[in-house]
Motif scaffolding. Structure first.
Motif, PDB file in Angstrom:
ATOM      1  N   CYS A 284       0.850  -1.204   0.000  1.00 24.61           N
ATOM      2  CA  CYS A 284       0.000   0.000   0.000  1.00 24.61           C
ATOM      3  C   CYS A 284       0.882   1.250   0.000  1.00 24.61           C
ATOM      4  N   THR A 285       0.549   2.218  -0.863  1.00 26.56           N
ATOM      5  CA  THR A 285       1.340   3.447  -0.933  1.00 26.56           C
ATOM      6  C   THR A 285       0.747   4.572  -0.085  1.00 26.56           C
ATOM      7  N   GLY A 286      -0.428   4.329   0.500  1.00 22.96           N
ATOM      8  CA  GLY A 286      -1.059   5.363   1.327  1.00 22.96           C
ATOM      9  C   GLY A 286      -1.722   6.466   0.527  1.00 22.96           C
ATOM     10  N   CYS A 287      -2.061   6.202  -0.737  1.00 19.11           N
ATOM     11  CA  CYS A 287      -2.626   7.262  -1.595  1.00 19.11           C
ATOM     12  C   CYS A 287      -4.050   7.656  -1.182  1.00 19.11           C
ATOM     13  N   SER A 288      -4.758   6.788  -0.460  1.00 13.78           N
ATOM     14  CA  SER A 288      -6.125   7.039   0.041  1.00 13.78           C
ATOM     15  C   SER A 288      -7.195   7.065  -1.044  1.00 13.78           C
ATOM     16  N   CYS A 290      -8.794   4.702  -2.003  1.00 11.50           N
ATOM     17  CA  CYS A 290      -9.794   3.697  -1.647  1.00 11.50           C
ATOM     18  C   CYS A 290     -10.800   4.189  -0.608  1.00 11.50           C
ATOM     19  N   PRO A 301      -5.636   2.661   4.510  1.00  7.01           N
ATOM     20  CA  PRO A 301      -4.170   2.722   4.484  1.00  7.01           C
ATOM     21  C   PRO A 301      -3.548   2.794   5.869  1.00  7.01           C
ATOM     22  N   CYS A 347      -8.183   1.092  -6.208  1.00  8.72           N
ATOM     23  CA  CYS A 347      -6.808   0.917  -5.709  1.00  8.72           C
ATOM     24  C   CYS A 347      -5.821   0.759  -6.860  1.00  8.72           C
ATOM     25  N   PRO A 348      -4.926   1.739  -7.068  1.00  6.31           N
ATOM     26  CA  PRO A 348      -3.959   1.621  -8.169  1.00  6.31           C
ATOM     27  C   PRO A 348      -2.974   0.481  -7.956  1.00  6.31           C
ATOM     28  N   GLN A 349      -2.827   0.019  -6.701  1.00  2.00           N
ATOM     29  CA  GLN A 349      -1.869  -1.065  -6.420  1.00  2.00           C
ATOM     30  C   GLN A 349      -2.529  -2.440  -6.536  1.00  2.00           C
TER      31      GLN A 349
END
Ligand code: SF4
Ligand code: SF4
Length: 366
Positions: A284-288, A290, A301, A347-349
């Motif tokens: 998880c990159t923490g982009c939020s 989601c 995240p 979610c981009p990941q």
């Protein structure tokens, strides 16, 4: 100056729970420092920081510096468009929020299979091209989170596009899930300018697991941040590397004079990436992205961050359990998840959020 760009996705906040509480004393200082060091490129989007990022551009940058001092990139949220009129309305609002009358770079935000269909349906490519012909936008592009095959399909259909923003970092470069190298090679083949996002993968590459850290210290005399930024800057078709900096020290560290990685250093980073992949539980990159539509507003995240910390530092259980317990007192718990999977669409990941939340809940016992 390096190829560094200042991303306004994560900014210093007065209250970490409130994305609108931007700490302007610190941010203005950072913007000044970045410009003093020769930085020019700033990147924002309609949805960054819960909508507060564009206003932060106006208050910390465009109202404080002449327009020719900076390059500004903004993005049209392709997934929020419901009809052709929305594009124009959002664009005008963005100009006003940012306090400018043109954007140097304007992108369709976050193209993947689904958002690409929306972009074609509502003529978003034609819209941004028209803006370019009117001088309201100097360059067009899109940010992208999907396969190299889809990237190639879009670039064949839209040769008019000037640049592509890709998630590139040394951890994702050879990752079978993200295929960053292949995406880079497609964009390079079509002669596009490449703007890099997530060069430190949301902070993952600044906080290496102990096994990776040990190897890193043996091989490199520079910092983890420098290694990650230099990796991206060393790629010849990359024009800009965006870093979401939230402290003045990060500007000092990231804006060091650029010197490309040697082939040996490149291979050593690939070895370190393998170690990190074997130790990071949730990528998880923490982009939020989601969290916005979760009916329970579960801070996904933040739970994943606690879980990753738990997996990385098994001897520190008590500290991490305390952090988990604090989260569950303020927010819905992972075990409350309704399994509606709305979050996973964003979610981009490509994380299986539902299953991972279940795992987190099982790990902590509630
Ligand atoms: S699946 Fe769970 S975490 Fe995801 S949006 Fe639904 S309730 Fe929220
Ligand atoms: S789970 Fe996915 S969308 Fe949510 S913060 Fe992590 S990477 Fe971003």
């Amino acid at each position: 100056m390096t190829k560094l760009g200042f991303g306004f996705l994560r900014l210093p906040l007065l209250d970490k729970k409130d994305e609108h509480s931007v700490d302007y004393a610190v941010l203005n200082f950072m913007v000044d420092k970045f410009i003093e060091k020769g930085g020019r490129y700033f990147d924002t989007a309609f949805t960054y920081l819960g909508g507060a990022s564009e206003e932060a551009i106006r208050l910390s940058l465009s109202e404080r510096y002449p327009r020719e001092k900076f390059i500004l990139a903004d993005k049209l949220p392709s997934w929020l468009i419901r009809n052709k009129d929305d594009c124009g309305k959002i664009f005008e609002k963005q100009l006003s929020l940012c306090g400018v009358d043109f954007f140097d770079v304007y992108m369709l935000h976050w193209l993947n299979e689904t958002n690409y269909i929306t972009a074609e349906t509502f003529g978003e490519f034609e819209f941004i091209e028209k803006l370019k012909s009117e001088g309201k936008v100097l360059k067009t592009g899109f940010s992208f989170h999907d396969s190299p095959e889809l990237l190639e399909k879009i670039l064949i259909k839209h040769p008019e596009i000037d640049c592509v923003q890709l998630q590139i970092n040394y951890l994702d470069w050879e990752s079978p899930a993200f295929r960053a190298r292949e995406c880079y090679e497609v964009a390079e083949k079509f002669g596009k300018e490449i703007i890099v996002m997530e060069p430190v993968k949301g902070g993952t590459l600044l906080n290496l697991p102990p096994e990776a850290k040990e190897v890193f210290s043996e091989k490199f005399s520079f910092s983890e941040a420098s290694a990650a930024i230099r990796f991206a800057e060393s790629l010849p078709s990359v024009t800009t590397v965006l870093s979401g900096m939230n402290s003045p020290e990060q500007i000092d560290e990231n804006a060091e004079e650029f010197s490309p990685l040697s082939e040996t250093e490149f291979s050593e980073l690939m070895e370190i990436a393998k170690i990190i992949r074997s130790k990071t539980a949730v990528p998880c990159t923490g982009c939020s992205y989601c969290t916005g539509n979760c009916p329970l507003q579960i801070p996904i995240p933040r739970y994943f961050e606690v879980y990753n910390e738990y997996c990385r530092n098994p001897g520190e259980d008590w500290k991490i359990e305390h952090a988990y317990s604090n989260l569950t007192r303020s927010f819905s718990r992972p075990s409350d998840c309704l399994r509606c999977r709305i979050c996973e669409q964003n979610c981009p990941q490509k994380i299986s959020i539902v299953e991972t939340l279940q795992k987190v809940s099982r790990t902590f016992g509630y």
